[in-house]
Design an enzyme around this catalytic site. Sequence first.
Site, PDB file in Angstrom:
ATOM      1  CD  GLU A 151      -2.912  -1.584  -1.305  1.00  9.39           C
ATOM      2  OE1 GLU A 151      -2.474  -1.882  -2.419  1.00  9.39           O
ATOM      3  OE2 GLU A 151      -3.458  -0.498  -1.078  1.00  9.39           O
TER       4      GLU A 151
ATOM      5  CG  HIS B  35      23.435   7.573  13.091  1.00 13.12           C
ATOM      6  ND1 HIS B  35      24.408   7.750  14.042  1.00 13.12           N
ATOM      7  CD2 HIS B  35      24.022   6.891  12.073  1.00 13.12           C
ATOM      8  CE1 HIS B  35      25.548   7.238  13.613  1.00 13.12           C
ATOM      9  NE2 HIS B  35      25.339   6.706  12.418  1.00 13.12           N
TER      10      HIS B  35
ATOM     11  CE  LYS C  34      -9.930   2.668  -3.183  1.00 11.08           C
ATOM     12  NZ  LYS C  34      -9.875   1.667  -4.248  1.00 11.08           N
TER      13      LYS C  34
HETATM   14  O1  PA5 Z   1      -1.986  -2.190  -5.545  1.00 12.11           O
HETATM   15  C1  PA5 Z   1      -3.086  -1.714  -5.745  1.00 12.11           C
HETATM   16  O2  PA5 Z   1      -3.964  -2.297  -6.392  1.00 12.11           O
HETATM   17  C2  PA5 Z   1      -3.443  -0.340  -5.219  1.00 12.11           C
HETATM   18  O3  PA5 Z   1      -2.435   0.182  -4.427  1.00 12.11           O
HETATM   19  C3  PA5 Z   1      -3.679   0.610  -6.377  1.00 12.11           C
HETATM   20  O4  PA5 Z   1      -2.530   0.698  -7.174  1.00 12.11           O
HETATM   21  C4  PA5 Z   1      -4.065   2.009  -5.884  1.00 12.11           C
HETATM   22  O5  PA5 Z   1      -5.150   1.926  -5.029  1.00 12.11           O
HETATM   23  C5  PA5 Z   1      -4.417   2.891  -7.070  1.00 12.11           C
HETATM   24  O6  PA5 Z   1      -5.408   2.282  -7.825  1.00 12.11           O
HETATM   25  P1  PA5 Z   1      -5.639   2.640  -9.321  1.00 12.11           P
HETATM   26  O7  PA5 Z   1      -4.437   2.244 -10.096  1.00 12.11           O
HETATM   27  O8  PA5 Z   1      -6.850   1.856  -9.707  1.00 12.11           O
HETATM   28  O9  PA5 Z   1      -5.881   4.107  -9.388  1.00 12.11           O
END
Ligand code: PA5
Length: 466
Positions: free
Chosen positions: A290, A319, A432
């Site tokens: 990410e 394996h 989203k």
């Molecule tokens: O690293 C990040 O920002 C994302 O992976 C969030 O943790 C994830 O989308 C969940 O978001 P939130 O904590 O706002 O619910």
Amino acid sequence: MQISLDYSNMMADAIGSEFGIYDGAISGLSAQTKNIHQKIQLRRERGELPFFDLPHSLEVVEEISSLASELQETFDNLVVLGIGGSALGTTAVFNALRYGHNLIDKQQRGGLPRLFVLDNVDPDGFLVYLSLCDPARTCFLVISKSGTTVETTSQFLVARKWIEKKVGDHYRDHFILITDPESGILRELVDREGYRSCNIPTGVGGRFSVFTPVSLLPLACVGVDIAALLKGAADFSSLVCHDDLESNPAYLNAALQYLAYQRGLRISVLMPYSDHLRDIADWFRQLWAESLGKKISTDGSVRHVGPTPVNALGTTDQHSQVQLYMEGPFDKVVTFVVVDEFYQDLQIPNYGAAPETAYLSGHTMGELIHVEQQATAAALTRNQRSNCAIHIPRVTEATVGALIYMFEVQTLFAGYLFEVNPLDQPGVEEGKQFTYALMGRQGYADKAGEYASIKACMKPRVLTCG
Ligand code: PA5
């Protein structure tokens, strides 16, 4: 406490010049490293990178520990509702430091509650966990930085109703909301409905939030020494927060991964040889993907960059995956995580009736797992496959804290090398918004129209069998 990075098998003298790295390429990044480090320092001073300083903020420990003691006394089950950065770090540290906790009985757990981290909206999966818990003895930790995440919101709504059915008006006592101090639906609910809450410090994004109440509260509830976890990270911080590339393991590992990527090794495998550390690789997979997988670079140009992280487990995946790593495309760097000393070991006994197994007797399982990692590294190296190893002495609060901190700093630094912003995730927005539109959320009618037009342009090709 020492963590070492053995990158010998990433170098040209070990795996050849096509995929190996030359010393000169590393030293060639020294000046850039100093420059990046200065930028990072400036941003830290301006308060733009608060995750860096979390391990030093010990005041949180007292607050969390007293809340945790209360929850330990009142509940048998703690259920984290959250996703991505609100879940993965907790699972990683929980399994590293409390491996098998939920499988042992209450007395063996020292009376501590079980911890379940539910990070999906699969109704079958969700219901299995609800069926394991008595609502009267269950507390949900609803965790969302934004306070708007659709999965966490729907989990919360289902859990609230489930608890209310059993305990009536007292349902609020079964929830702690962990969210932004000011914004989001969860914060509004805290203010309006009087739920108890903890703050996720402003400016700390989900995947950099292990050292906040996001993970610290659930971990403290199951007996993890959170002060030692933070101290491990804090003690290690001076080793990864300086500008000498070749002696800073976070910067150096980022640089090595970056140089390997330039040579076409675009897949980055993290392979702990430790059951306890299995989910650290899963947490890292999100952190690396990410943070670094981006379309637009910091100069505004379209790049589409980012190494693809893969998690594996040694010896299990020898394996399953290693055939591919050994003979498939030359597109991977394998990073082993080696635990030098296990807490316990198992002697492999002799079995006279099976003389073919005699070579194992007198050895231990701990020895075998180490030997297998070394053997795999040697075989990869002989096949010109880039690999390196991070060694930690033992799995402890201190080493896990240090490892997490090192990976966080490594990821930030890698963002500068790849010239992307590692702290955002614009690529998940569109999906989203289509979800909101399809679930009928107000204000998303345009998105619903866009979705319909995408579907209208597609010629369906669906094969249904049986
Ligand atoms: O690293 C990040 O920002 C994302 O992976 C969030 O943790 C994830 O989308 C969940 O978001 P939130 O904590 O706002 O619910």
